[in-house]
Design a protein around this motif. Structure first.
Motif, PDB file in Angstrom:
ATOM      1  N   ILE A 173       0.818  -1.222   0.000  1.00 30.58           N
ATOM      2  CA  ILE A 173       0.000   0.000   0.000  1.00 30.58           C
ATOM      3  C   ILE A 173       0.855   1.279   0.000  1.00 30.58           C
ATOM      4  O   ILE A 173       0.314   2.378   0.079  1.00 30.58           O
ATOM      5  N   ALA A 174       2.168   1.126  -0.082  1.00 31.80           N
ATOM      6  CA  ALA A 174       3.049   2.301  -0.002  1.00 31.80           C
ATOM      7  C   ALA A 174       2.743   3.323  -1.085  1.00 31.80           C
ATOM      8  O   ALA A 174       2.896   4.530  -0.877  1.00 31.80           O
ATOM      9  N   GLY A 175       2.289   2.867  -2.222  1.00 31.45           N
ATOM     10  CA  GLY A 175       1.995   3.772  -3.320  1.00 31.45           C
ATOM     11  C   GLY A 175       0.519   4.086  -3.479  1.00 31.45           C
ATOM     12  O   GLY A 175       0.096   4.621  -4.513  1.00 31.45           O
ATOM     13  N   ALA A 176      -0.275   3.797  -2.469  1.00 31.65           N
ATOM     14  CA  ALA A 176      -1.724   4.025  -2.546  1.00 31.65           C
ATOM     15  C   ALA A 176      -2.032   5.496  -2.795  1.00 31.65           C
ATOM     16  O   ALA A 176      -1.403   6.383  -2.216  1.00 31.65           O
ATOM     17  N   LYS A 177      -3.004   5.739  -3.664  1.00 33.04           N
ATOM     18  CA  LYS A 177      -3.411   7.112  -3.999  1.00 33.04           C
ATOM     19  C   LYS A 177      -4.840   7.417  -3.567  1.00 33.04           C
ATOM     20  O   LYS A 177      -5.220   8.585  -3.445  1.00 33.04           O
ATOM     21  N   THR A 178      -5.632   6.381  -3.349  1.00 30.03           N
ATOM     22  CA  THR A 178      -7.043   6.567  -3.016  1.00 30.03           C
ATOM     23  C   THR A 178      -7.430   5.654  -1.855  1.00 30.03           C
ATOM     24  O   THR A 178      -6.712   4.703  -1.515  1.00 30.03           O
TER      25      THR A 178
END
Length: 291
Positions: free
Chosen positions: A155-160
């Motif tokens: 989830i490190a790159g989660a945007k939403t």
């Protein structure tokens, strides 16, 4: 978190600006002063009905962490909440040697029943539910919740928020951080609950959870000073348009509530709260809001 050194806190201070925002449900705007709200001589130490005559007893948890306190020593006036508590005491007319500190767990401080403190400061979000059991002062800080994760996490790159639906998230028990998970993120997996942030951080490092939810200043401290491999995924949006606000906790119906609220309001009006935020709390830059 492990307590910060004064040297580190001083280094951070020059880079910090106030973190402001909004977060989980049920938060309220500034509470109205109690029926006992007074001013002037009526709020002088000689007139205040404190738990120990002639002294102001302030409660907080054990341990306490940066950036809210430093070195787990709430009486040193360092860290944002340590400094706020000291400023409130001074505004009420108490000298440093007239202030005593007592340790009370987070959940016990907001539980119904008589208190061993005059007020407690420990990142207590003002909620309607909690106001059934305790009094709150006027708010001294608006806060937002944030998700942190290891840089290697899925989830490190989660945007939403949708990107977090499949994540295993964790938070400290009884906090609005936990409620932010259940009411804002609403992941498919049941959130993990921990007695304190030290246990939660260990679980994050061990890979037992994908992400940890804490208030934003704490998120900045964890990722900058404690867990090098961690990153702030993003801030969580508020659900209702009302900002989450921290208030001092007092006994239900306390005769001190009005005077303590008056002191907090005075510190806001004269710029003290803003100055302390700038000194002790981290910038929100680099922490986008997840939508």
């Amino acid at each position: 978190m492990r307590p910060a050194t004064l040297l580190f806190a001083a280094g951070l201070a020059s880079l910090m600006v106030a973190a402001a925002g909004c977060a989980p449900a049920d938060e309220t705007t500034a509470p109205a002063a109690s029926a006992g709200s007074t001013s002037g001589a009526a709020c002088a130490p000689a007139q205040l009905k404190t738990v120990a005559a002639g002294k102001l007893t302030i409660g907080t948890d054990d341990p306490v962490y940066p950036p809210w306190f430093t070195d787990n020593k709430p009486d040193n006036g360092q860290g944002f909440e340590g400094a706020v508590a000291a400023a409130v005491a001074t505004k009420l007319g108490y000298a440093k040697d007239q202030v005593a500190w007592t340790r009370v767990t987070f959940n016990n401080a907001i539980a119904p029943g008589p208190k061993a403190f005059d007020f407690d400061i420990n990142e207590f979000s003002i909620t309607d539910e909690r106001k059934q059991a305790v009094d709150f002062s006027a708010p001294y800080y608006d806060v937002t919740q944030a998700v942190i994760a290891l840089k290697s996490s899925k989830i490190a790159g989660a945007k939403t928020l949708a990107d977090l639906k499949g994540a295993k998230l964790g938070a400290q028990v009884g906090t609005t951080s936990y409620r932010a998970i259940t009411e804002v993120v609403k992941p498919g997996a049941q959130p993990a609950v921990y007695n304190n942030n030290d246990d939660a951080k260990q679980a994050l490092q061990n890979g037992q959870i994908d992400g940890l939810v804490v208030d934003l200043p704490t998120a900045f401290y964890i990722t900058s000073a404690e867990i090098d491999a961690a990153t702030i995924v993003g801030q969580l949006p508020q659900p209702s348009g009302t900002p989450e606000q921290f208030g001092l906790v007092l006994d239900k119906g306390s005769p001190l509530t009005g005077c303590v609220s008056q002191a907090v309001d005075a510190l806001r009006a004269d710029g003290t709260l803003q100055r302390l935020q700038q000194q002790w709390l981290s910038t929100t830059q680099g922490a986008p809001t997840l939508t």
